[in-house]
Design an enzyme around this catalytic site. Structure first.
Site, PDB file in Angstrom:
ATOM      1  N   PHE A 111      63.259  64.501  71.079  1.00 43.60           N
ATOM      2  CA  PHE A 111      63.496  65.960  71.133  1.00 43.60           C
ATOM      3  C   PHE A 111      64.963  66.325  71.002  1.00 43.60           C
ATOM      4  O   PHE A 111      65.430  67.297  71.584  1.00 43.60           O
ATOM      5  CB  PHE A 111      62.888  66.562  72.420  1.00 43.60           C
ATOM      6  CG  PHE A 111      61.449  66.210  72.588  1.00 43.60           C
ATOM      7  CD1 PHE A 111      60.501  66.654  71.679  1.00 43.60           C
ATOM      8  CD2 PHE A 111      61.039  65.392  73.625  1.00 43.60           C
ATOM      9  CE1 PHE A 111      59.166  66.293  71.802  1.00 43.60           C
ATOM     10  CE2 PHE A 111      59.709  65.027  73.756  1.00 43.60           C
ATOM     11  CZ  PHE A 111      58.764  65.482  72.842  1.00 43.60           C
ATOM     12  N   ARG A 112      65.704  65.500  70.246  1.00 47.07           N
ATOM     13  CA  ARG A 112      67.126  65.767  69.997  1.00 47.07           C
ATOM     14  C   ARG A 112      67.969  65.749  71.269  1.00 47.07           C
ATOM     15  O   ARG A 112      69.068  66.294  71.286  1.00 47.07           O
ATOM     16  CB  ARG A 112      67.328  67.111  69.275  1.00 47.07           C
ATOM     17  CG  ARG A 112      66.520  67.244  67.998  1.00 47.07           C
ATOM     18  CD  ARG A 112      67.234  66.607  66.818  1.00 47.07           C
ATOM     19  NE  ARG A 112      66.337  66.460  65.692  1.00 47.07           N
ATOM     20  CZ  ARG A 112      66.262  65.376  64.927  1.00 47.07           C
ATOM     21  NH1 ARG A 112      67.023  64.337  65.155  1.00 47.07           N
ATOM     22  NH2 ARG A 112      65.452  65.322  63.909  1.00 47.07           N
ATOM     23  N   LEU A 113      67.412  65.142  72.332  1.00 44.55           N
ATOM     24  CA  LEU A 113      68.190  65.070  73.584  1.00 44.55           C
ATOM     25  C   LEU A 113      68.904  63.718  73.614  1.00 44.55           C
ATOM     26  O   LEU A 113      68.663  62.864  74.465  1.00 44.55           O
ATOM     27  CB  LEU A 113      67.259  65.260  74.786  1.00 44.55           C
ATOM     28  CG  LEU A 113      66.562  66.629  74.781  1.00 44.55           C
ATOM     29  CD1 LEU A 113      65.559  66.737  75.920  1.00 44.55           C
ATOM     30  CD2 LEU A 113      67.593  67.750  74.890  1.00 44.55           C
TER      31      LEU A 113
END
Ligand SMILES: Cc1cc2nc3c(=O)[nH]c(=O)nc-3n(C[C@H](O)[C@H](O)[C@H](O)COP(=O)(O)O)c2cc1C
Length: 206
Positions: free
Chosen positions: A182-184
């Site tokens: 999640f692009r984290l």
């Protein structure tokens, strides 16, 4: 700390960027389809306009990151005048990125000679034949230059051209990035004020 701990442990816990870079590069050597040492090199021209192209990393240690090139090329001229550069590695197979930026010095003649000698004969001839980054009227002109230097250096050693050597980027910052869901992503930057200074470690939002 063992190699395994460095590669399989949580990289954000690491406190020494060169050992961490070494571990990531070693891993990339086993997973990348080719050229794990390929890296985007950014320079800046005299008007402050950035420039980027790929080079191959040919050495690194706690002193910095070394690549070789023609000093009369565009990148060579830009680095010689600005003494600054940045690099960005991206290993798709590992979903990892390493960025670094810093001050540039020229490697010693001894270091450049030693590396030059390891290059294939054709690459050593090529270093003489290519006026890198300057206009070429056609492929034939390049092949003619290769033929001329092949004849000139038919016997014995091929000396290193005086305009061909290495640059070492002495990083003031090195950032490690690893893809997370999640692009984290995880990001850790090591910073210092001067090339011999102590590293400050900063985690950053993705
Ligand atoms: C994967 C890859 C590796 C390269 N490695 C080098 C290198 O180590 N040294 C070099 O001078 N050019 C290398 N090149 C060519 C440069 O990207 C560039 O075309 C050339 O050096 C001229 O750049 P300049 O006009 O900005 O000086 C490489 C290109 C690729 C795609």
């Amino acid at each position: 700390m063992s190699e395994n701990e460095l590669t399989s442990g949580d990289f954000t816990e690491q406190n020494e960027p060169f050992a961490l870079f070494a571990a990531w590069l070693r891993e990339a050597e086993t997973t990348e389809p080719n050229d794990p040492n390929a890296v985007a090199l950014a320079t800046v021209d005299k008007d402050g306009l950035p420039n980027v192209r790929m080079v191959l990393l040919k050495g690194f240690d706690s002193q910095g990151f070394v690549f070789y090139t023609n000093f009369e090329s565009q990148k060579g001229q830009e680095i010689l005048s600005q003494k600054k550069a940045a690099m960005c590695f991206h290993w798709k197979s590992l979903r990892r990125q390493v960025r670094l930026r810093g001050l540039v010095e020229v490697v010693s003649d001894k270091e450049a000679d030693e590396y030059y000698k390891t290059r294939a004969r054709g690459s050593r001839i090529g270093a003489w034949a290519s006026k890198q980054s300057r206009p070429l009227e056609g492929r034939f002109a390049l092949e003619k230059a290769v033929a001329e230097y092949t004849a000139r250096y038919a016997l014995g050693d091929i000396p290193r051209p005086p305009y061909w050597s290495g640059f070492r980027i002495r990083p003031l910052s090195i950032e490690f990035w690893h893809d997370r869901p999640f692009r984290l992503h995880d990001r850790v930057e090591f910073r210092r004020e001067v090339p011999e200074g102590a590293w400050e470690k900063v985690r950053m939002y993705p």
